[in-house]
Design an enzyme around this catalytic site. Sequence first.
Site, PDB file in Angstrom:
ATOM      1  N   LYS A 227     -37.467  59.733  32.362  1.00 52.65           N
ATOM      2  CA  LYS A 227     -36.403  59.478  31.388  1.00 52.65           C
ATOM      3  C   LYS A 227     -35.570  60.743  31.177  1.00 52.65           C
ATOM      4  CE  LYS A 227     -35.003  57.239  27.229  1.00 52.65           C
ATOM      5  NZ  LYS A 227     -35.284  56.282  26.174  1.00 52.65           N
ATOM      6  N   HIS A 252     -33.726  41.444  25.774  1.00 51.63           N
ATOM      7  CA  HIS A 252     -33.031  41.448  24.477  1.00 51.63           C
ATOM      8  C   HIS A 252     -32.587  40.035  24.091  1.00 51.63           C
ATOM      9  CE1 HIS A 252     -31.874  46.034  24.275  1.00 51.63           C
ATOM     10  NE2 HIS A 252     -33.141  45.804  24.025  1.00 51.63           N
TER      11      HIS A 252
HETATM   12  N1  LIG Z   1     -34.218  54.365  21.443  1.00 48.22           N
HETATM   13  C1  LIG Z   1     -34.730  54.007  22.613  1.00 48.22           C
HETATM   14  O1  LIG Z   1     -34.457  54.613  23.658  1.00 48.22           O
HETATM   15  C2  LIG Z   1     -35.687  52.865  22.671  1.00 48.22           C
HETATM   16  C3  LIG Z   1     -36.464  52.674  23.816  1.00 48.22           C
HETATM   17  C4  LIG Z   1     -37.367  51.624  23.841  1.00 48.22           C
HETATM   18  C5  LIG Z   1     -37.513  50.805  22.723  1.00 48.22           C
HETATM   19  N2  LIG Z   1     -36.769  51.036  21.619  1.00 48.22           N
HETATM   20  C6  LIG Z   1     -36.958  50.227  20.416  1.00 48.22           C
HETATM   21  O2  LIG Z   1     -38.292  50.441  19.958  1.00 48.22           O
HETATM   22  C7  LIG Z   1     -38.689  49.309  19.189  1.00 48.22           C
HETATM   23  C8  LIG Z   1     -40.096  48.908  19.562  1.00 48.22           C
HETATM   24  O3  LIG Z   1     -40.953  49.991  19.288  1.00 48.22           O
HETATM   25  P1  LIG Z   1     -42.529  49.784  19.169  1.00 48.22           P
HETATM   26  O4  LIG Z   1     -43.005  48.892  20.236  1.00 48.22           O
HETATM   27  O5  LIG Z   1     -43.103  51.124  19.025  1.00 48.22           O
HETATM   28  O6  LIG Z   1     -42.643  48.925  17.838  1.00 48.22           O
HETATM   29  P2  LIG Z   1     -42.958  49.288  16.310  1.00 48.22           P
HETATM   30  O7  LIG Z   1     -42.329  50.548  15.912  1.00 48.22           O
HETATM   31  O8  LIG Z   1     -42.647  48.050  15.549  1.00 48.22           O
HETATM   32  O9  LIG Z   1     -44.541  49.493  16.340  1.00 48.22           O
HETATM   33  C9  LIG Z   1     -45.354  48.395  16.695  1.00 48.22           C
HETATM   34  C10 LIG Z   1     -46.427  48.143  15.618  1.00 48.22           C
HETATM   35  O10 LIG Z   1     -47.416  49.156  15.716  1.00 48.22           O
HETATM   36  C11 LIG Z   1     -47.683  49.718  14.426  1.00 48.22           C
HETATM   37  N3  LIG Z   1     -48.084  51.098  14.689  1.00 48.22           N
HETATM   38  C12 LIG Z   1     -47.331  52.104  15.139  1.00 48.22           C
HETATM   39  N4  LIG Z   1     -48.082  53.164  15.435  1.00 48.22           N
HETATM   40  C13 LIG Z   1     -49.349  52.839  15.135  1.00 48.22           C
HETATM   41  C14 LIG Z   1     -50.576  53.509  15.245  1.00 48.22           C
HETATM   42  N5  LIG Z   1     -50.677  54.718  15.795  1.00 48.22           N
HETATM   43  N6  LIG Z   1     -51.685  52.881  14.818  1.00 48.22           N
HETATM   44  C15 LIG Z   1     -51.615  51.611  14.308  1.00 48.22           C
HETATM   45  N7  LIG Z   1     -50.479  50.911  14.221  1.00 48.22           N
HETATM   46  C16 LIG Z   1     -49.354  51.522  14.646  1.00 48.22           C
HETATM   47  C17 LIG Z   1     -46.407  49.545  13.658  1.00 48.22           C
HETATM   48  O11 LIG Z   1     -46.658  49.526  12.269  1.00 48.22           O
HETATM   49  C18 LIG Z   1     -45.920  48.187  14.191  1.00 48.22           C
HETATM   50  O12 LIG Z   1     -46.530  47.154  13.471  1.00 48.22           O
HETATM   51  C19 LIG Z   1     -37.676  48.224  19.454  1.00 48.22           C
HETATM   52  O13 LIG Z   1     -36.847  48.085  18.338  1.00 48.22           O
HETATM   53  C20 LIG Z   1     -36.882  48.751  20.627  1.00 48.22           C
HETATM   54  O14 LIG Z   1     -35.573  48.278  20.627  1.00 48.22           O
HETATM   55  C21 LIG Z   1     -35.859  52.038  21.576  1.00 48.22           C
HETATM   56  O1  LIG Z   2     -32.883  54.999  26.718  1.00 44.56           O
HETATM   57  C1  LIG Z   2     -32.256  54.096  27.281  1.00 44.56           C
HETATM   58  O2  LIG Z   2     -31.152  54.285  27.772  1.00 44.56           O
HETATM   59  C2  LIG Z   2     -32.822  52.744  27.381  1.00 44.56           C
HETATM   60  O3  LIG Z   2     -32.135  51.817  27.779  1.00 44.56           O
HETATM   61  C3  LIG Z   2     -34.251  52.555  26.983  1.00 44.56           C
HETATM   62  C4  LIG Z   2     -34.592  51.142  26.554  1.00 44.56           C
HETATM   63  O4  LIG Z   2     -35.985  50.994  26.790  1.00 44.56           O
HETATM   64  C5  LIG Z   2     -34.352  50.881  25.075  1.00 44.56           C
HETATM   65  O5  LIG Z   2     -34.901  49.647  24.719  1.00 44.56           O
HETATM   66  C6  LIG Z   2     -32.923  51.006  24.606  1.00 44.56           C
HETATM   67  O6  LIG Z   2     -32.870  50.986  23.209  1.00 44.56           O
HETATM   68  C7  LIG Z   2     -32.054  49.898  25.090  1.00 44.56           C
HETATM   69  O7  LIG Z   2     -30.754  50.258  24.776  1.00 44.56           O
HETATM   70  P1  LIG Z   2     -29.581  49.219  24.619  1.00 44.56           P
HETATM   71  O8  LIG Z   2     -28.397  50.070  24.471  1.00 44.56           O
HETATM   72  O9  LIG Z   2     -29.575  48.378  25.819  1.00 44.56           O
HETATM   73  O10 LIG Z   2     -29.859  48.396  23.413  1.00 44.56           O
END
Ligand SMILES: NC(=O)c1ccc[n+]([C@@H]2O[C@H](COP(=O)([O-])OP(=O)(O)OC[C@H]3O[C@@H](n4cnc5c(N)ncnc54)[C@H](O)[C@@H]3O)[C@@H](O)[C@H]2O)c1
Ligand SMILES: O=C(O)C(=O)C[C@@H](O)[C@H](O)[C@H](O)COP(=O)(O)O
Length: 368
Positions: A227, A252
């Site tokens: 990444k 999505h």
């Molecule tokens: N910004 C980016 O580049 C990017 C990349 C990938 C995904 N995302 C976003 O990330 C989100 C998904 O993240 P996620 O899968 O971490 O979900 P999340 O943050 O909802 O966590 C999943 C669950 O695990 C629990 N949890 C977290 N850490 C824990 C721990 N150590 N012990 C026990 N429980 C714990 C949380 O309370 C939640 O219920 C989505 O909204 C997605 O769009 C963003």
């Molecule tokens: O970091 C990125 O770039 C990604 O696309 C990582 C994805 O896993 C992540 O879910 C990201 O939030 C998706 O972005 P979006 O702009 O398509 O909503």
Amino acid sequence: MTRTVPVPLPGRAYDVRIGPGLIARAGGEVAPLLGRPRVAILTDETVAAHWLAPLRAALGEEGIEAPALALPPGEGTKRWAMLERSVEWLLAEGVERDDLVLALGGGVIGDLAGFAAAVLRRGVRFVQVPTTLLAQVDSSVGGKTGINSSQGKNLVGAFHQPSLVLADTGTLRTLAPRDFRAGYGEVLKYGLLGDAAFFEWLEGAGPGLRGDGPALLRAVERSVEMKAHIVLRDEREAGERALLNLGHTFGHALEAATGYSDRLLHGEGVALGCLLAARLSARLGLLPQEAPSRVAAHLGAVGLPTRLSAIPGALPGAPALLELMRQDKKVRAGRLRFVLLRAIGEAFVAENVPEGEVLSLLEDALAE
Ligand SMILES: NC(=O)c1ccc[n+]([C@@H]2O[C@H](COP(=O)([O-])OP(=O)(O)OC[C@H]3O[C@@H](n4cnc5c(N)ncnc54)[C@H](O)[C@@H]3O)[C@@H](O)[C@H]2O)c1
Ligand SMILES: O=C(O)C(=O)C[C@@H](O)[C@H](O)[C@H](O)COP(=O)(O)O
Ligand SMILES: [Zn+2]
């Protein structure tokens, strides 16, 4: 045991530290970033119950005061009302321009807290302490922050890079098995999009990853390296960064179709989306016909869904799913673009994919 992956973006370089025991060392890691001994923590209630006290104790050892706001857990928290609540809380806590916000949690908290930090006083620095596999391999790195809108996923946000990422792999031991598996959906995405040898290694190591510390460390480190490499060349997704979206056009839309509920977690949607992207690639004659079955076999081996019928409750039909895809941020001039595969380990962005093929792929997948 700690690995460091640098993200040397000009003017905002930061390190991603990966390994067990990092929360216990958080005070020493964070202190050099602080003007005054204070950070404001955003977290969720579940994470707080497990990891807030150890984090505060570690910060306390360095004399760092750490007020915290714990929000409800789950994807539903990535919305306007929670952004408002977070920003108002940070302001009420007197967070200043030179202070630091700390995101303790999974991707939901990281995305929301990062966005709150991006808009607070037009931008304050933030640190990511990711506690899910998904957040450690993907969301805590690269600076995409944001929330969902009623129109679709991540439609409101900002690019705002963290100042430091502390990925304490020890925190994953309290993660629910389903959340661990969902996070693995983003790990296998990295193999598929750009590293065939990594995918092959995952085929062996993936099913036992949770109980194997060195393998887990390798999986997190390799994902973060890949990444970081892409983000360094294309921070704002003008080109190559779109490859990180493999599986997300489908994923999505499925998340939107299931109301951002626990019927389908983000990583599960990505896993299904990677399989659909592989099938679409094969249908278009771009990927060897046997490759999608190899992807499906691996998903099955790690307990991820391989059929849309694994999603509880009814799904809308193929035309409605296609409509949901039109909110994808890769759309240009109203046309969908897909991340497709030429081989396992080689993704590319495809323009001009015939929508009829996508519809018939979705119809077949819905009928399975
Ligand atoms: N910004 C980016 O580049 C990017 C990349 C990938 C995904 N995302 C976003 O990330 C989100 C998904 O993240 P996620 O899968 O971490 O979900 P999340 O943050 O909802 O966590 C999943 C669950 O695990 C629990 N949890 C977290 N850490 C824990 C721990 N150590 N012990 C026990 N429980 C714990 C949380 O309370 C939640 O219920 C989505 O909204 C997605 O769009 C963003
Ligand atoms: O970091 C990125 O770039 C990604 O696309 C990582 C994805 O896993 C992540 O879910 C990201 O939030 C998706 O972005 P979006 O702009 O398509 O909503
Ligand atoms: Zn994702």
